[in-house]
Design a protein around this motif. Structure first.
Motif, PDB file in Angstrom:
ATOM      1  N   ALA A  42      -8.995  17.920  23.950  1.00 17.82           N
ATOM      2  CA  ALA A  42      -9.637  16.608  23.815  1.00 17.82           C
ATOM      3  C   ALA A  42      -8.599  15.610  23.341  1.00 17.82           C
ATOM      4  N   SER A  43      -8.715  14.394  23.788  1.00 15.18           N
ATOM      5  CA  SER A  43      -7.771  13.376  23.347  1.00 15.18           C
ATOM      6  C   SER A  43      -8.088  12.993  21.907  1.00 15.18           C
ATOM      7  N   GLU A  44      -7.115  12.447  21.229  1.00 18.07           N
ATOM      8  CA  GLU A  44      -7.311  12.036  19.840  1.00 18.07           C
ATOM      9  C   GLU A  44      -8.364  10.939  19.732  1.00 18.07           C
ATOM     10  N   GLU A  45      -8.460  10.095  20.747  1.00 21.53           N
ATOM     11  CA  GLU A  45      -9.482   9.033  20.752  1.00 21.53           C
ATOM     12  C   GLU A  45     -10.890   9.636  20.796  1.00 21.53           C
ATOM     13  N   GLU A  46     -11.082  10.656  21.641  1.00 22.49           N
ATOM     14  CA  GLU A  46     -12.383  11.310  21.734  1.00 22.49           C
ATOM     15  C   GLU A  46     -12.737  11.989  20.417  1.00 22.49           C
ATOM     16  N   ARG A  47     -11.777  12.645  19.839  1.00 27.59           N
ATOM     17  CA  ARG A  47     -11.999  13.344  18.572  1.00 27.59           C
ATOM     18  C   ARG A  47     -12.358  12.355  17.465  1.00 27.59           C
ATOM     19  N   GLU A  48     -11.641  11.250  17.374  1.00 25.37           N
ATOM     20  CA  GLU A  48     -11.927  10.246  16.354  1.00 25.37           C
ATOM     21  C   GLU A  48     -13.311   9.626  16.568  1.00 25.37           C
ATOM     22  N   PHE A  49     -13.656   9.377  17.830  1.00 31.35           N
ATOM     23  CA  PHE A  49     -14.973   8.806  18.127  1.00 31.35           C
ATOM     24  C   PHE A  49     -16.086   9.773  17.706  1.00 31.35           C
ATOM     25  N   ALA A  50     -15.933  11.057  18.063  1.00 26.95           N
ATOM     26  CA  ALA A  50     -16.983  12.039  17.795  1.00 26.95           C
ATOM     27  C   ALA A  50     -17.095  12.394  16.318  1.00 26.95           C
ATOM     28  N   LEU A  51     -15.973  12.419  15.620  1.00 23.59           N
ATOM     29  CA  LEU A  51     -15.994  12.895  14.236  1.00 23.59           C
ATOM     30  C   LEU A  51     -15.986  11.783  13.193  1.00 23.59           C
ATOM     31  N   LYS A  52     -15.595  10.563  13.576  1.00 19.02           N
ATOM     32  CA  LYS A  52     -15.520   9.484  12.590  1.00 19.02           C
ATOM     33  C   LYS A  52     -16.390   8.280  12.944  1.00 19.02           C
ATOM     34  N   ILE A  53     -16.156   7.698  14.108  1.00 14.44           N
ATOM     35  CA  ILE A  53     -16.825   6.443  14.466  1.00 14.44           C
ATOM     36  C   ILE A  53     -18.320   6.645  14.671  1.00 14.44           C
ATOM     37  N   LEU A  54     -18.696   7.635  15.469  1.00 13.44           N
ATOM     38  CA  LEU A  54     -20.115   7.883  15.756  1.00 13.44           C
ATOM     39  C   LEU A  54     -20.902   8.238  14.494  1.00 13.44           C
ATOM     40  N   PRO A  55     -20.423   9.199  13.680  1.00 12.32           N
ATOM     41  CA  PRO A  55     -21.169   9.494  12.448  1.00 12.32           C
ATOM     42  C   PRO A  55     -21.219   8.305  11.498  1.00 12.32           C
ATOM     43  N   ASN A  56     -20.125   7.577  11.383  1.00 14.20           N
ATOM     44  CA  ASN A  56     -20.116   6.420  10.489  1.00 14.20           C
ATOM     45  C   ASN A  56     -21.175   5.408  10.907  1.00 14.20           C
ATOM     46  N   THR A  57     -21.267   5.136  12.184  1.00  9.02           N
ATOM     47  CA  THR A  57     -22.226   4.148  12.661  1.00  9.02           C
ATOM     48  C   THR A  57     -23.655   4.672  12.583  1.00  9.02           C
ATOM     49  N   LEU A  58     -23.908   5.841  13.145  1.00  9.10           N
ATOM     50  CA  LEU A  58     -25.279   6.338  13.231  1.00  9.10           C
ATOM     51  C   LEU A  58     -25.822   6.871  11.901  1.00  9.10           C
ATOM     52  N   GLU A  59     -24.982   7.553  11.129  1.00  8.15           N
ATOM     53  CA  GLU A  59     -25.464   8.114   9.870  1.00  8.15           C
ATOM     54  C   GLU A  59     -25.457   7.090   8.737  1.00  8.15           C
ATOM     55  N   ASN A  60     -24.361   6.400   8.574  1.00 10.61           N
ATOM     56  CA  ASN A  60     -24.238   5.478   7.442  1.00 10.61           C
ATOM     57  C   ASN A  60     -24.963   4.158   7.676  1.00 10.61           C
ATOM     58  N   HIS A  61     -24.913   3.650   8.882  1.00 11.91           N
ATOM     59  CA  HIS A  61     -25.513   2.336   9.143  1.00 11.91           C
ATOM     60  C   HIS A  61     -26.990   2.429   9.524  1.00 11.91           C
ATOM     61  N   PHE A  62     -27.345   3.407  10.381  1.00  5.97           N
ATOM     62  CA  PHE A  62     -28.716   3.492  10.881  1.00  5.97           C
ATOM     63  C   PHE A  62     -29.539   4.622  10.254  1.00  5.97           C
ATOM     64  N   GLY A  63     -28.913   5.517   9.500  1.00  4.02           N
ATOM     65  CA  GLY A  63     -29.652   6.557   8.796  1.00  4.02           C
ATOM     66  C   GLY A  63     -30.023   7.785   9.610  1.00  4.02           C
ATOM     67  N   TYR A  64     -29.410   7.976  10.765  1.00  2.00           N
ATOM     68  CA  TYR A  64     -29.682   9.175  11.549  1.00  2.00           C
ATOM     69  C   TYR A  64     -28.908  10.358  10.983  1.00  2.00           C
ATOM     70  N   LYS A  65     -29.398  11.582  11.262  1.00  2.00           N
ATOM     71  CA  LYS A  65     -28.717  12.798  10.853  1.00  2.00           C
ATOM     72  C   LYS A  65     -28.147  13.453  12.104  1.00  2.00           C
ATOM     73  N   LEU A  66     -26.832  13.565  12.161  1.00  2.00           N
ATOM     74  CA  LEU A  66     -26.175  14.151  13.325  1.00  2.00           C
ATOM     75  C   LEU A  66     -25.747  15.575  13.026  1.00  2.00           C
ATOM     76  N   CYS A  67     -25.837  16.432  14.023  1.00  2.80           N
ATOM     77  CA  CYS A  67     -25.297  17.784  13.942  1.00  2.80           C
ATOM     78  C   CYS A  67     -23.985  17.775  14.715  1.00  2.80           C
ATOM     79  N   ILE A  68     -22.893  17.909  13.976  1.00  3.19           N
ATOM     80  CA  ILE A  68     -21.568  17.982  14.583  1.00  3.19           C
ATOM     81  C   ILE A  68     -21.077  19.403  14.371  1.00  3.19           C
ATOM     82  N   PHE A  69     -20.768  20.078  15.451  1.00  8.55           N
ATOM     83  CA  PHE A  69     -20.479  21.510  15.422  1.00  8.55           C
ATOM     84  C   PHE A  69     -19.451  21.866  14.349  1.00  8.55           C
ATOM     85  N   GLU A  70     -18.316  21.202  14.336  1.00  7.75           N
ATOM     86  CA  GLU A  70     -17.249  21.528  13.386  1.00  7.75           C
ATOM     87  C   GLU A  70     -17.684  21.331  11.931  1.00  7.75           C
TER      88      GLU A  70
END
Length: 109
Positions: A69-97
């Motif tokens: 996976a590219s570093e951009e994909e990894r950063e999006f999946a592990l940092k940007i997406l959780p930050n936006t959805l969990e911290n801003h909107f309150g969703y609970k994400l299941c991230i495998f790692e």
């Protein structure tokens, strides 16, 4: 008796403006329906997802390091997406790692 011209014109203009406004409102609601739901939850303080019995709201799936996976994909999946959805909107994400216990079956978690 005929309707005076200025009354007819005013009535037709009001009907056209009302119809156009209604169509625009429907289109805007369709475009921004997710934002409207989130706004409703925010304003009303109600969140129906809290009592649905689910541990997570979404599962994030992406190609991990083993599959180049590219570093951009990894950063999006592990940092940007959780930050936006969990911290801003309150969703609970299941991230495998992050959320699946190493060595355990996925169904156990």
């Amino acid at each position: 008796p005929d309707i005076p011209k200025h009354v007819f014109t005013a009535g037709m203009m009001a009907a056209v403006i009302f119809s156009a406004t209604a169509v625009i409102m429907v289109v805007m609601c369709l475009i921004f329906r997710v934002d409207l739901v989130l706004l409703y939850r925010d304003l009303s303080g109600k969140d129906e997802t809290l009592e649905d019995g689910k541990e997570f709201d979404a599962y994030v799936s992406y190609l991990n390091e083993c599959m180049l996976a590219s570093e951009e994909e990894r950063e999006f999946a592990l940092k940007i997406l959780p930050n936006t959805l969990e911290n801003h909107f309150g969703y609970k994400l299941c991230i495998f790692e992050r959320d699946v216990t190493p060595g355990g079956a996925i169904v156990d978690d």
